[in-house]
Design a protein around this motif. Structure first.
Motif, PDB file in Angstrom:
ATOM      1  N   ARG A 168      54.796   4.848 -37.828  1.00 60.51           N
ATOM      2  CA  ARG A 168      54.857   3.924 -36.699  1.00 60.51           C
ATOM      3  C   ARG A 168      55.967   4.304 -35.716  1.00 60.51           C
ATOM      4  O   ARG A 168      55.858   4.057 -34.521  1.00 60.51           O
ATOM      5  CB  ARG A 168      55.009   2.498 -37.190  1.00 60.51           C
ATOM      6  CG  ARG A 168      53.733   2.028 -37.905  1.00 60.51           C
ATOM      7  CD  ARG A 168      53.826   0.632 -38.438  1.00 60.51           C
ATOM      8  NE  ARG A 168      54.232  -0.366 -37.476  1.00 60.51           N
ATOM      9  CZ  ARG A 168      53.422  -1.016 -36.648  1.00 60.51           C
ATOM     10  NH1 ARG A 168      52.140  -0.758 -36.676  1.00 60.51           N
ATOM     11  NH2 ARG A 168      53.898  -1.931 -35.826  1.00 60.51           N
ATOM     12  N   LYS A 169      57.001   4.922 -36.232  1.00 59.64           N
ATOM     13  CA  LYS A 169      58.119   5.348 -35.383  1.00 59.64           C
ATOM     14  C   LYS A 169      57.752   6.575 -34.537  1.00 59.64           C
ATOM     15  O   LYS A 169      58.098   6.642 -33.353  1.00 59.64           O
ATOM     16  CB  LYS A 169      59.330   5.670 -36.263  1.00 59.64           C
ATOM     17  CG  LYS A 169      60.525   6.193 -35.528  1.00 59.64           C
ATOM     18  CD  LYS A 169      61.635   6.554 -36.491  1.00 59.64           C
ATOM     19  CE  LYS A 169      62.706   7.376 -35.804  1.00 59.64           C
ATOM     20  NZ  LYS A 169      63.644   7.945 -36.757  1.00 59.64           N
ATOM     21  N   VAL A 170      57.061   7.543 -35.124  1.00 61.26           N
ATOM     22  CA  VAL A 170      56.819   8.817 -34.431  1.00 61.26           C
ATOM     23  C   VAL A 170      55.540   8.860 -33.600  1.00 61.26           C
ATOM     24  O   VAL A 170      55.412   9.712 -32.726  1.00 61.26           O
ATOM     25  CB  VAL A 170      56.836  10.015 -35.406  1.00 61.26           C
ATOM     26  CG1 VAL A 170      58.182  10.140 -36.081  1.00 61.26           C
ATOM     27  CG2 VAL A 170      55.705   9.955 -36.403  1.00 61.26           C
ATOM     28  N   VAL A 171      54.598   7.968 -33.852  1.00 60.67           N
ATOM     29  CA  VAL A 171      53.321   8.027 -33.144  1.00 60.67           C
ATOM     30  C   VAL A 171      53.471   7.982 -31.627  1.00 60.67           C
ATOM     31  O   VAL A 171      52.851   8.784 -30.929  1.00 60.67           O
ATOM     32  CB  VAL A 171      52.342   6.944 -33.642  1.00 60.67           C
ATOM     33  CG1 VAL A 171      51.191   6.732 -32.691  1.00 60.67           C
ATOM     34  CG2 VAL A 171      51.811   7.328 -34.998  1.00 60.67           C
ATOM     35  N   PRO A 172      54.274   7.092 -31.047  1.00 62.39           N
ATOM     36  CA  PRO A 172      54.363   7.077 -29.582  1.00 62.39           C
ATOM     37  C   PRO A 172      54.799   8.421 -28.990  1.00 62.39           C
ATOM     38  O   PRO A 172      54.241   8.865 -27.981  1.00 62.39           O
ATOM     39  CB  PRO A 172      55.393   5.977 -29.289  1.00 62.39           C
ATOM     40  CG  PRO A 172      55.308   5.069 -30.468  1.00 62.39           C
ATOM     41  CD  PRO A 172      55.046   5.984 -31.642  1.00 62.39           C
TER      42      PRO A 172
END
Length: 125
Positions: A27-31
């Motif tokens: 969830r942290k790296v997806v953007p």
């Protein structure tokens, strides 16, 4: 691309559940992964639209096709992907170039090993 996804779905390990740390890292790296992916894809679309050897209708059709492909990928690789689809989503991200194998280093070793099994089957078949 869809053929590759169906190969993955046929060999997916349905029993693996990602741990909380893997889920949080995803969830942290997806953007940022999505952003990098879109920078590359936007450059490709710009090349299509500025290609003087193509007619306007060719430019439109090619860019529209690319937009549709990008939309499909983004829908399958959302930050809000259900936790039970994390494994599949990571495979898709790797296959479409949104994620590189080095990006897996932030995940647990068990998760990395679980991803390697179907990924190797898809790539080397």
């Amino acid at each position: 691309y869809l053929n590759e996804i169906s190969k993955f779905e046929a060999c997916e390990n349905q029993t693996y559940k990602p741990i909380e740390a893997d889920w949080k890292y995803f969830r942290k790296v997806v953007p940022e992964l999505q952003n990098c992916f879109l920078v590359e894809k936007n450059d490709e679309i710009i090349q299509i639209l500025t290609d003087s050897s193509k007619t306007q209708i060719e430019k439109y059709r090619e860019s529209r096709k690319m937009f549709d492909e990008i939309d499909f990928i983004l829908l399958r690789c959302e930050r809000n992907t259900p936790r039970n689809r994390l494994f599949e989503t990571i495979i898709i991200m790797l296959m479409c170039g949104m994620m590189a194998k080095e990006d897996l280093l932030g995940f647990s070793l068990k998760f990395q090993e679980q991803v390697d099994i179907p990924l190797d089957r898809i790539i080397y078949q």
